[in-house]
Design an enzyme around this catalytic site. Structure first.
Site, PDB file in Angstrom:
ATOM      1  N   GLU A 251     -11.538  -3.883  -2.315  1.00  0.00           N
ATOM      2  CA  GLU A 251     -10.577  -2.994  -3.052  1.00  0.00           C
ATOM      3  C   GLU A 251     -10.445  -3.113  -4.654  1.00  0.00           C
ATOM      4  OE1 GLU A 251      -6.902  -3.276  -0.765  1.00  0.00           O
ATOM      5  OE2 GLU A 251      -8.077  -4.811   0.346  1.00  0.00           O
TER       6      GLU A 251
ATOM      7  N   HIS B 249      -9.804   1.724   1.139  1.00  0.00           N
ATOM      8  CA  HIS B 249      -9.622   0.475   1.831  1.00  0.00           C
ATOM      9  C   HIS B 249     -10.842   0.430   3.079  1.00  0.00           C
ATOM     10  CE1 HIS B 249      -7.794  -2.915   3.617  1.00  0.00           C
ATOM     11  NE2 HIS B 249      -6.737  -2.908   2.871  1.00  0.00           N
TER      12      HIS B 249
ATOM     13  N   HIS C 206       0.812  -1.234   0.014  1.00  0.00           N
ATOM     14  CA  HIS C 206      -0.130  -0.048  -0.017  1.00  0.00           C
ATOM     15  C   HIS C 206       0.823   1.325   0.036  1.00  0.00           C
ATOM     16  CE1 HIS C 206      -3.480  -2.335   0.143  1.00  0.00           C
ATOM     17  NE2 HIS C 206      -3.586  -2.380   1.662  1.00  0.00           N
TER      18      HIS C 206
END
Length: 331
Positions: free
Chosen positions: A294, A163, A92
């Protein structure tokens, strides 16, 4: 201005979402269900708790969502070492990803807000200055539309997503009695670190088929693929002939959410490691308290240029534009 702010959007149906310029984060999503306010996403009590948790609750994640193996990329013969933050890999966007930045509030109205961020050349190891906007719109028919735009000064991989963890029961239970459908014929097998370990496989292999509504607890830890990750934590390559990417239904069947997106893939994560994440009620979430859906490029795409999806690399002069829509229905 580096002050954390909360923005509330409301529609004519009584739906309300709360957002923050910290991480361009989706903090809350409430709807009236049988006359009672129901919270549909996981969240914390305070910004201090948000900063302590590492579950990326509701955050905008980037520059590259999901994992990049060995935290390294090669572009036009040049090697870039990225900041690793999950063992040797990057997750991420690195240790100080977009989820930890204060974004600028560029525009705001009753039903829309746009956040902007400038990621400097070399940020977390990535080349190029990246200018990004993340926009949230709440429509009167109970859609939350998330739009991302970006431009760069050097070729760089970009993969932005939200998220949020959904619990359409209102956080009263875990999400294992929710039903999920994902319109995808292929999924990506991963190792215990979430790194792709094979090419795309047909969803009929390893019992990963979500093409019909399926209760999430159904054989959850008997599939060889899900045993490795402790539940679902897999990317599905979306069937773009189907308009809806995914559908999630609460266990009481009173709330349904459809996900549509321009992205090629959807990461399904059943919150397998949510335990001890602070919740809104002075306590902590348990594993499986929420499910993240996601929309994104496939994980580790910079190392797999032949996968059947558009390129994850953004060139100078190009505009990155993607959209995710969460449509909520009450029955």
């Amino acid at each position: 201005m580096s002050v954390k702010q909360i923005i509330t959007l409301k529609n004519s149906q009584g739906m309300k979402i709360k957002l923050s310029n910290w991480g361009a984060t989706w903090l809350s999503c409430t709807m009236q269900v049988e006359g009672k306010n129901r919270e549909l996403i996981l969240g914390c009590q305070s910004f201090e708790q948000y900063e302590q948790q590492d579950a990326y609750l509701g955050a905008t994640v980037g520059r590259y969502a999901n994992r990049i193996a060995n935290a390294e990329i090669d572009i036009a013969g040049k090697h870039y070492q990225l900041i690793a933050n999950q063992g040797v890999n990057q997750l991420h966007g690195g240790k100080s990803g977009f989820d930890k930045k204060i974004w600028k509030i560029e525009s705001q109205s009753e039903q829309q807000v746009t956040f902007g961020l400038i990621s400097p050349d070399g940020d977390q190891g990535f080349p190029g200055e990246l200018k990004v906007t993340a926009s949230y719109t709440l429509t009167d028919d109970n859609q939350v539309i998330v739009e991302y735009n970006a431009s760069t000064t050097k070729c760089t991989p970009v993969n932005l997503t939200n998220h949020a963890y959904f619990n359409l029961d209102g956080e009263t239970n875990d999400i294992l009695a929710h039903s999920l459908k994902v319109n995808a014929n292929y999924y990506l097998p991963v190792d215990a670190n979430g790194i792709p370990c094979n090419d795309l496989l047909d969803v009929t292999q390893d019992d990963m088929d979500l093409r019909q509504l399926r209760v999430l607890s159904d054989n959850l830890l008997t599939s060889p693929a899900r045993k490795i990750t402790g539940g679902y934590d897999h990317a599905y390559l979306l069937d773009k002939s189907k308009p809806v990417a995914a559908q999630l239904v609460s266990s009481d069947k009173k709330v349904t959410m459809d996900v549509t997106t321009s992205y090629p893939a959807l990461q399904v994560y059943t919150g397998n490691f949510l335990a001890n994440t602070p919740n809104r009620h002075n306590g902590k979430y348990a594993n499986f308290a929420g499910v993240a859906l996601e929309a994104q490029f496939l994980p580790d795409s910079p190392h797999h240029l032949t996968w059947p999806q558009p390129s994850c690399f953004l060139e100078p002069g190009q505009t990155y534009h993607h959209q995710i829509t969460y449509q909520f229905f009450i029955s």
